[in-house]
Design an enzyme around this catalytic site. Structure first.
Site, PDB file in Angstrom:
ATOM      1  CB  SER A 702      -0.937   0.006   1.213  1.00 28.05           C
ATOM      2  OG  SER A 702      -0.227  -0.229   2.399  1.00 28.05           O
ATOM      3  CG  ASP A 820      -0.569  -9.740   7.702  1.00 34.45           C
ATOM      4  OD1 ASP A 820      -0.131 -10.889   7.514  1.00 34.45           O
ATOM      5  OD2 ASP A 820      -0.083  -8.734   7.171  1.00 34.45           O
TER       6      ASP A 820
END
Length: 990
Positions: A702, A820
């Protein structure tokens, strides 16, 4: 006879009474001691209470530091920060005279302890900083004697009950930082004795107006309601709260003008109203003659600063920054005798600065940056001898720096960059004894660099000026310098060997000067150097091989000089993010480590270099080849082809360059919106200025992550998320997920989100910077043999990460699944305390224990639970699996992807254990200390259970935490799991 008998009876009864009265006190004392020892046992005998032991001395417990007695009776119990993880037992109220109970900064779970209703004399109750959940009971007024109630920093939810308003003796009510999602009652206004009220950081409150009834709180001194979802206007009657000293209504959605009544608060010393949506001008009539501090910053105020502001004869602190104020600064402001701190930066103010600033007062801070001010700096800023900072960058100020600042020994920060200042810097300013930061770039300063500077100076920015002469040999005394930026000046001579004595240097920028000669051979002394730019000088000689031992170096630019000889092979040892050796006279072979596309522009215009990958460098064809004539046509065709390719690439590069500058120009016009989640000691502009290539410390799908300096010794981590083409929607979701989660939760083992900054084409998340980076770096990417985590640190990290996940799973409502969890998302502070980071993939579960299905599997190979990978099923057990992998990493030292292309560390460990191989042989050689061996084996086996294929066979994070805290005796959970996928009970048989 009757009279004598009566006397005998009376004396007998009196003796019985005295004996019974004399014995009652020790009996009661012994009973209280028994209650305390029972409490210690209930608390699982914490080591901090090891001195609580039974004694024949009936009043010994009154000497324990956690106990306060009055007349040998327990009246106060002080158990803050005692690592308590169990509920409060009902028998605590067997201490019949208890008036004071402190249980803050623990891990106490469950709902509000209504058992305390049986403590009839309780006046002081502090349950803050725990894991309480659920609503505050509707009958809390049964604690009728309360004068102090603190429930802050928990997870209480629902409404604040009306019953709070019936605790008429309350003087302090602290309900800040919870999960309240209802409303706050107007009945709080009935608490006529209330002095302190805190309901801040409850962003889930229903949108509500500030109740008119609060103006009845005539004794209220502190009202703290930032981040409380306040809407509407501030009632004009707030001026009736005559005792107010601190008013914080920041970070809400208040509208309308600042009421005149607000300025009638004659005792007000602190006023925070920033990050609201006030509109209009500051009122011209200011009658708060006793006002000490006025803070209207971070609003949308317009118009001028009132000329009558000088009538505030007691004003010490004025903060009007981040508004849209215009016009000149009133002359009367510079004549105020009590003024200490002026913060007017980031407005549209113009004109000259009032010359009397500092003449009649003892200024400590002077911040007028990012305006349109002209003229000179006032001469008398430091006349009071207390001035610590001059921050006036990004204006149109001219002239010389006042000579008086050279005699200002209190100065710590000077930031006057990007103006039109000229002349020499006063000699005394360089050596000011307390000076930490000096930023004077982008001016017209001239003269030579001094031989001595302040011993405390850490940041010196001189770029884009006209400084000349040689770098002085006295530079060796600049011992604490971390950043030295002297780019684009007129410096000449050689780089002195004395400069290499600065072992703390992190950034050295001397590019675009007139430096000559060779580099010092002992630059290895720059052991902390991260960025080195010496480009565009006249440096010559060979590049020293010792440069390859600068183990922290990430950015190296030696381009456009006269370096010759071979590229030293030692440079290939560096893990560079940027390298530029172009436009020199280098010869020989390019190290193979740089023969890739990442360094394709690093060696241009060095005709003597050769490589096995021709595209890497610009090599001129040699006409002296014996086969040249015979193959002339072939070479001509090849050259024409190359020319065509270069032409196309040049056109394409020009297009990209134009697009880059257009985009950068567009960026410079972007309006940024800052949303703080904590108290900030930096500005938006400081963050934006730090987003440079050499500050990049990581990158992901990102965007990049930057390390940005905000003070002389503090850094923040900035994660930049770009909004670009097809990724907009996905990245927007990631951004909102991370902000919503981290902005709402606070925990010592979860990385702190300081603020977010939103622009049109990117968003910035600003976190606390953790000095020791990630667990992954320490386990798998360490750069020296000494960078080894011993077992005690590893266990501390495991416990800290487990505490963070336990909080997310069991004490957040609704619970949070990270999705995650991995070693690179476990960050470590300077004391190796673990904090969980990167919540871009986290998801809130709708209901406890409910499975959720997601459309896309996100996570990292080796950490993904089987059911998540196959069926995209999400609950807390997928985090448990990932955490189990981290336990295996900690104990074995292996990476999560250890194994062949079809297996992972978890699968390898499962097979290893099922094959009956000795656990000891699987452990990391670096931590095989005999005294900890049993403990390490237990944690390895716990990792095996956490990574069980069946989710039902995995423990909860609460159980995992309990096992880790047991440190070698985790039988309770493992025994009851013996019927799972494989028998877990024998895992403890070492």
């Amino acid at each position: 006879m009757t009279s004598l008998f009566s006397q005998i009876c009376f004396k007998f009864l009196l003796l019985v009474f005295l004996l019974s009265h004399g014995n009652s006190q020790p009996q009661q004392d012994n009973g209280e001691q028994a209650v305390l020892l029972k409490l210690k046992q209930h608390l699982q005998n914490p080591p901090s209470l090891s001195h609580w032991t039974s004694s024949s001395n009936a009043t010994l417990h009154c000497s324990w530091p956690e106990i306060t007695c009055t007349d040998n009776l327990v009246t106060a119990l002080l158990l803050s920060e005692r690592d308590i993880k169990v509920t409060i037992p009902p028998f605590i109220c067997d201490l019949n005279n208890l008036t004071h109970l402190e249980l803050q900064f623990n891990y106490i779970p469950g709902e509000f302890p209504t058992a305390l209703y049986n403590c009839p004399k309780l006046q002081y109750l502090d349950l803050s900083e725990n894991y309480f959940v659920g609503p505050i009971p509707d009958d809390i007024d049964r604690l009728s004697q309360l004068q102090y109630l603190s429930l802050g920093a928990n997870n209480f939810s629902g409404d604040i009950p009306v019953a709070i308003g019936r605790l008429l003796g309350l003087r302090t009510l602290l309900l800040h930082q919870n999960q309240f999602n209802g409303s706050y009652p107007a009945e709080i206004g009935d608490l006529s004795e209330l002095e302190y009220l805190a309901m801040a950081t409850n962003m889930k409150f229903l949108p509500s107006r500030l109740p008119q009834s609060f103006t009845q709180l005539k004794k209220l001194q502190v009202l703290w309601m930032s981040d409380s979802n306040l809407i509407g206007e501030i009632p004009d009657m707030i001026g009736d709260m005559a005792a107010l000293e601190l008013l914080d209504l920041s970070s809400n959605r208040l509208t309308g003008k600042i009421p005149d009544g607000l300025l009638m608060l004659k005792n007000l010393s602190v006023l925070y109203l920033y990050k609201n949506k006030f509109s209009g001008e500051i009122p011209q009539v200011i009658e708060a003659s006793n006002l000490i501090a006025l803070d209207l910053s971070m609003n949308d105020l317009t118009g001028k600063i009132p000329d009558d502001i000088g009538k505030l004869q007691k004003l010490a602190n004025l903060s009007l920054f981040f508004n849209q104020l215009s016009g000149e600064i009133p002359q009367s402001l510079g004549q105020m005798p009590t003024l200490k701190d002026v913060r007017l930066f980031s407005n549209n103010l113009n004109g000259v600065l009032p010359p009397d600033f500092g003449r009649y007062s003892r200024l400590e801070g002077f911040q007028v940056a990012s305006n349109r001010l002209t003229g000179r700096l006032p001469e008398h800023l430091c006349s009071g001898g207390k001035l610590e900072g001059v921050v006036a960058f990004d204006n149109n100020l001219t002239g010389e720096v006042p000579e008086s600042l050279g005699n200002c020994s209190s100065l710590k920060v000077v930031m006057i960059q990007n103006n039109g200042f000229s002349g020499n810097i006063p000699n005394g300013l360089w050596t000011s004894v307390n000076l930490l930061t000096m930023m004077i770039s982008d001016n017209l300063f001239s003269g030579e660099l001094p031989g001595k500077v302040s011993q405390k100076l850490t940041r010196l920015h001189l770029s884009n000026n006209r400084f000349s002469g040689a770098i002085p040999a006295g530079v060796s005394s600049w011992q604490n310098l971390v950043v030295f930026n002297a780019s684009n000046n007129l410096l000449n001579g050689t780089i002195p060997r004395e400069l290499t004595a600065l072992s703390s240097l992190n950034t050295l920028l001397l590019d675009q000067n007139q430096l000559q000669g060779s580099l010092p051979s002992d630059i290895v002394s720059w052991k902390s150097l991260v960025t080195l730019n010496l480009s565009r000088n006249q440096l010559s000689g060979q590049i020293p091989g010792s440069m390859g031992f600068l183990e922290h170096l990430l950015y190296l630019d030696l381009s456009v000089n006269q370096f010759s000889g071979q590229i030293p092979w030692q440079i290939a040892r560096l893990r560079l993010n940027f390298l530029n050796l172009s436009s020199n006279y280098l010869t020989g072979k390019i190290p193979s480590q740089f023969e890739n596309a990442a360094f394709s522009d690093s060696f241009l215009n060095n005709s003597g270099l050769c490589t096995s990958t021709p595209a890497v460098v610009d090599v001129n064809p040699r006409s002296s080849s014996p086969n040249f004539s015979r193959n002339f046509r072939t070479y001509r065709a090849l050259v024409l082809s190359i020319v065509m390719v270069i032409t196309v690439l040049s056109l394409f590069s020009s297009f990209l360059l134009i697009r880059f500058y257009w985009k950068r120009n567009q960026e410079s016009n972007i309006t940024w919106k800052l949303t703080p989640f904590q108290r900030l000691n930096f500005t938006e502009s400081e963050i934006l200025l730090g987003l440079t290539d050499h500050n990049v410390i990581g990158s992901g799908g990102s965007g990049e992550v930057y390390r940005v300096s905000v003070t002389h010794s503090q850094y923040v981590a900035v994660k930049r998320i770009w909004n670009d083409s097809k990724l907009d929607r996905k990245l927007e979701k990631e951004f909102l997920a991370e902000v919503n989660i981290l902005g709402a939760i606070q925990h010592r083992n979860i990385v702190k989100l300081l603020c977010c900054i939103s622009g049109e084409n990117s968003k910035l998340l600003v976190y606390e910077y953790l000095e020791n980076h990630s667990l992954d770096r320490w386990l798998h990417k360490r750069k020296s043999p000494s960078a080894i985590l011993d077992w005690q640190k590893r266990l501390k990290i495991a416990v800290g990460a487990a505490q963070g996940l336990c909080y997310m799973h069991h004490y957040c409502s609704p619970p949070i699944v990270h999705r995650d969890v991995k070693s690179s998302n476990i960050l470590l502070d300077s004391e190796f305390n673990a904090k969980i980071a990167d919540f871009g993939l986290a998801r809130m579960l709708i209901r406890q224990e409910e499975l959720a299905t997601v459309s896309v599997v996100a996570g990292s190979f080796g950490y993904i639970a089987p059911e998540y990978a196959q069926k995209k099923r999400v609950n807390e057990k997928i985090d448990v699996y990932s955490f189990g992998v981290i336990l295996l990493e900690l104990t074995t030292g292996k990476k999560a992807n250890h194994g062949d292309e079809h297996s992972s560390l978890a699968q390898w460990a499962q097979r290893y254990f099922q094959e009956g191989k000795p656990v000891v042989d699987a452990l990391d050689e670096d931590i095989k200390e005999p005294c900890y061996l049993d403990e390490i084996c237990v944690v390895f086996r716990l990792g095996i259970i956490c990574t069980s294929i069946m989710p039902s066979a995995r423990p909860s994070m609460k159980e995992v935490l309990e096992i880790l805290l047991c440190r070698g005796h985790p039988t309770s959970y493992l025994d009851k799991k013996s019927g799972s996928e494989f028998d877990a009970a024998p895992l403890l048989d070492i």
